[in-house]
Scaffold this active site. Structure first.
Site, PDB file in Angstrom:
ATOM      1  N   CYS A   1      18.564  69.801  58.647  1.00 34.56           N
ATOM      2  CA  CYS A   1      19.962  69.665  58.280  1.00 34.56           C
ATOM      3  C   CYS A   1      20.505  68.349  58.807  1.00 34.56           C
ATOM      4  O   CYS A   1      19.773  67.488  59.267  1.00 34.56           O
ATOM      5  CB  CYS A   1      20.778  70.824  58.869  1.00 34.56           C
ATOM      6  SG  CYS A   1      20.027  72.437  58.598  1.00 34.56           S
TER       7      CYS A   1
ATOM      8  N   ILE B   1      15.704  76.352  55.132  1.00 31.64           N
ATOM      9  CA  ILE B   1      14.251  76.441  55.294  1.00 31.64           C
ATOM     10  C   ILE B   1      13.851  77.807  55.840  1.00 31.64           C
ATOM     11  O   ILE B   1      12.950  78.460  55.330  1.00 31.64           O
ATOM     12  CB  ILE B   1      13.746  75.340  56.260  1.00 31.64           C
ATOM     13  CG1 ILE B   1      14.103  73.951  55.733  1.00 31.64           C
ATOM     14  CG2 ILE B   1      12.240  75.472  56.472  1.00 31.64           C
ATOM     15  CD1 ILE B   1      13.377  73.538  54.486  1.00 31.64           C
TER      16      ILE B   1
END
Length: 634
Positions: A2, A54
């Protein structure tokens, strides 16, 4: 994977009005799957988060707020051992199934020592609401970046990239000329500084703490050093290394989205694939890049893929259209890199992104097992040093300098192999040594050498380590983090792909640094030990193949459109007015593209960074203009 950003203001300082959404928008490519924000009631701490989902796709949003312990966490990256941590701290009131909440659980139980139990690649911001204190933490090897700047009236602003700092409106984008000098010497700007004044990198293995009174402390919690528990027997050492690498691969396969393996024809990526095949629940997805008219490693990669029954894809990548991409890559990279692998890596990651969201690769093998020529003395240097020192320094080098200053400089660096291993590494990797600075008309004195500083620092914590080991550790802390890992982060995140590096598990790094040089590279054979480890896993054709790498056709670029645009940009009024080079110096380089194209590329990426971030308005997304269009507008 991120992007994070935030602003912290201590008590007694005014809380500035900052558009956190604007900051987050500048790194949307790092996290296209969502965003989150958190503000303290008095706005003295504000944080933003962009998500690339993820792990824990349903409940893994951030920021994470721990009401029981008064903490707020935003984190970029992955905590690979999160399952083990969640099991160990099972009494924590988890609200997600993700990896980052394990950080809060570990911190609640262990206090400040929690960082020692994390295995991963990460940049963390942990805010203590009760004490109004902030802690920033970067992973041990620096796989994930974290930038920060001190505010004039107290406090800091931080982010995963530099662009959000500028987007805050609190930091002016100004060039640091000392950093320009460092870039010319190294091909990257060594941390903790950046190309821009007042913008800093948090260095690998460090944490920054700032309290309610504005007192700030930056200190390391880990440094690369040889492990103390390496077995004594050679066979046991080999088994130990394989076990550590296999465990690193095992935990780095954890993902709730498709995972792929970047498979070249080399040992590093081949070994990662071989070990991954033992733990993958189904056939691995492997990918090999093939460049037209370039080195084709796909036949070797095909052998590895066939041995392990992978679902293999060969991707044809056109690396010649540099003029189309370099402007955008300067925006993504933010700081200049002289590494011309930036473009091919970007194209590879973009192609991978059409198939997977996570990709494992073999980065780190060369730095841990001595895979570069600069770790060994050149035979011509050894012969030259057989001459008496007075003859070399008093006659040969002065006379040679009259004919070829560059050759004289090359002769003079030979003795550094024994006297200063860090300086030797630097002198064998720099693009602009003193003779080349003179050629382009650069008046700056050569700066301190980051590798030499790193070797001295390593000697303080590992005084018994050999010179080769010190050189490997120096590269891990300089070239690896500020070139290779920066390149990986920027090119993968530009297309929202997470790049993972199993060789850089800190346990494996420490063990590899503990291996004696006589076992690592007997007879000065590069990567001897790694080849030996790999023989049980890879075909002989891969083991014995000569070393290859991503080689961009830079001389070819500079004979065409890129060259014309580069010369126009580098000899423009604005470029020459800075005084870093002269028009005649640029023409001298351009006249010999086979010899100097990579140096012109270095200067071009510096010029693009300066124009993109200090002379043009900051754009919300990567520019689409070609290099020719940029040059025509200069």
């Amino acid at each position: 994977m991120c992007g994070i950003a935030g602003i912290y203001v201590p008590n007694g300082s005014p809380a500035p009005d900052v558009d956190m959404a604007r900051m987050a928008a500048r790194m949307r490519h790092r996290g296209p799957d969502g965003e989150g924000f958190w503000n303290s009631p008095d706005n003295r701490y504000r944080t933003a988060f962009r998500r690339l989902a993820i792990i824990d796709l349903a409940t893994g949003d951030q920021p994470l707020v721990d009401d029981r312990n008064g903490c707020v966490l935003t984190g970029n990256g992955e905590i690979y051992n999160y399952l083990e941590l969640r099991q160990r701290f099972a009494d924590y009131p988890y609200r997600t199934e993700g990896d980052m909440e394990a950080v809060l659980a570990a911190r609640a139980r262990l206090g400040g020592a929690y960082v020692d139990d994390l295995n991963g690649m990460y940049a963390l911001a942990v805010y203590d609401r009760r004490a109004h204190a902030l802690e920033l933490v970067r992973d041990r090897l620096g796989v994930k970046p974290l930038y920060w700047a001190e505010l004039p009236e107290g406090g800091i602003v931080y982010a995963s990239e530099i662009k959000p700092l500028f987007a805050s409106g609190l930091i002016a984008p100004e060039i640091d000329e000392d950093a320009v000098n460092a870039y010319l010497a190294h091909g990257y700007v060594p941390g903790p500084r950046t190309l821009y004044k007042n913008v800093n990198k948090l260095e690998p293995g460090h944490r920054l703490s700032i309290d309610a009174d504005g007192e700030m402390v930056i200190a390391p919690y880990w440094r690369p050093r040889p492990a103390s528990d390496l077995p004594k027997d050679a066979a046991e050492i080999e088994n130990h290394l394989i076990e550590l690498l296999e465990d690193s691969v095992r935990i780095q396969l954890r993902s709730d989205v498709p995972v792929g393996m970047l498979l070249s024809g080399g040992i590093d990526s081949g070994l990662v694939v071989a070990l991954a095949a033992k733990h993958a629940p189904k056939a691995l997805r492997t990918f090999t890049a093939r460049f037209p008219d370039g080195v084709d490693e796909s036949p070797l990669a095909n052998e590895v893929a066939a041995r392990y029954g992978t679902e293999h894809t060969v991707i044809d990548v056109d690396g010649y259209d540099a003029a189309k991409h370099l402007g955008a890559l300067a925006w993504y990279a933010e700081e200049p890199l002289n590494d011309a692998a930036l473009l091919p890596n970007f194209l590879i990651e973009r192609a991978l992104g059409e198939h997977v969201t996570v990709s494992l690769n073999g980065t780190g093998g060369d730095e841990l097992f001595a895979g570069y020529g600069r770790y060994f003395q050149l035979p011509v240097e050894r012969r030259y040093l057989a001459l008496p020192g007075m003859l070399r320094r008093g006659l040969v080098e002065p006379l040679t300098s009259l004919v070829s200053p560059m050759r004289a400089w090359q002769l003079g660096r030979a003795e550094l192999f024994e006297t200063s291993r860090g300086a030797y590494l630097h002198q064998h990797s720099t693009h602009f040594p003193p003779p080349l600075r003179a050629l382009i008309g650069n008046p700056m004195p050569a700066p301190s050498m980051a590798q030499a500083d790193a070797v001295r620092a390593f000697a303080d914590i590992a005084p018994g380590a050999g010179k080769q080991t010190a050189g490997l550790a120096a590269d891990l802390g300089t070239y690896m983090v500020d070139d290779l890992l920066t390149l990986l982060d920027r090119t993968s995140m530009a297309v929202s792909v997470e790049g993972r590096v199993p060789f850089l598990d800190h346990r494996f790094v420490e063990a590899a640094l503990a291996v004696p040089e006589t076992m690592r590279t007997p007879g000065d054979v590069q990567k001897h030990l790694e080849r030996k480890l790999a023989r049980a896993y890879l075909p002989e054709s891969v083991i014995d193949a000569p070393k290859q790498g991503f080689v961009s056709p830079v001389p070819r670029w500079f004979r065409g459109e890129v060259g014309r645009a580069a010369e126009k940009l580098l000899t423009s009024h604005d470029a020459l007015e800075r005084g870093w080079w002269t028009a005649e110096g640029i023409r001298r380089l351009m006249a010999q593209p086979d010899r100097h194209a990579y140096r012109v590329y270095s200067l071009l990426m510096l010029e693009l960074a300066v124009r993109t971030f200090t002379e043009d308005p900051l754009t919300e997304s990567a520019p689409t203009a070609s290099l020719t269009e940029i040059a025509d507008a200069a």
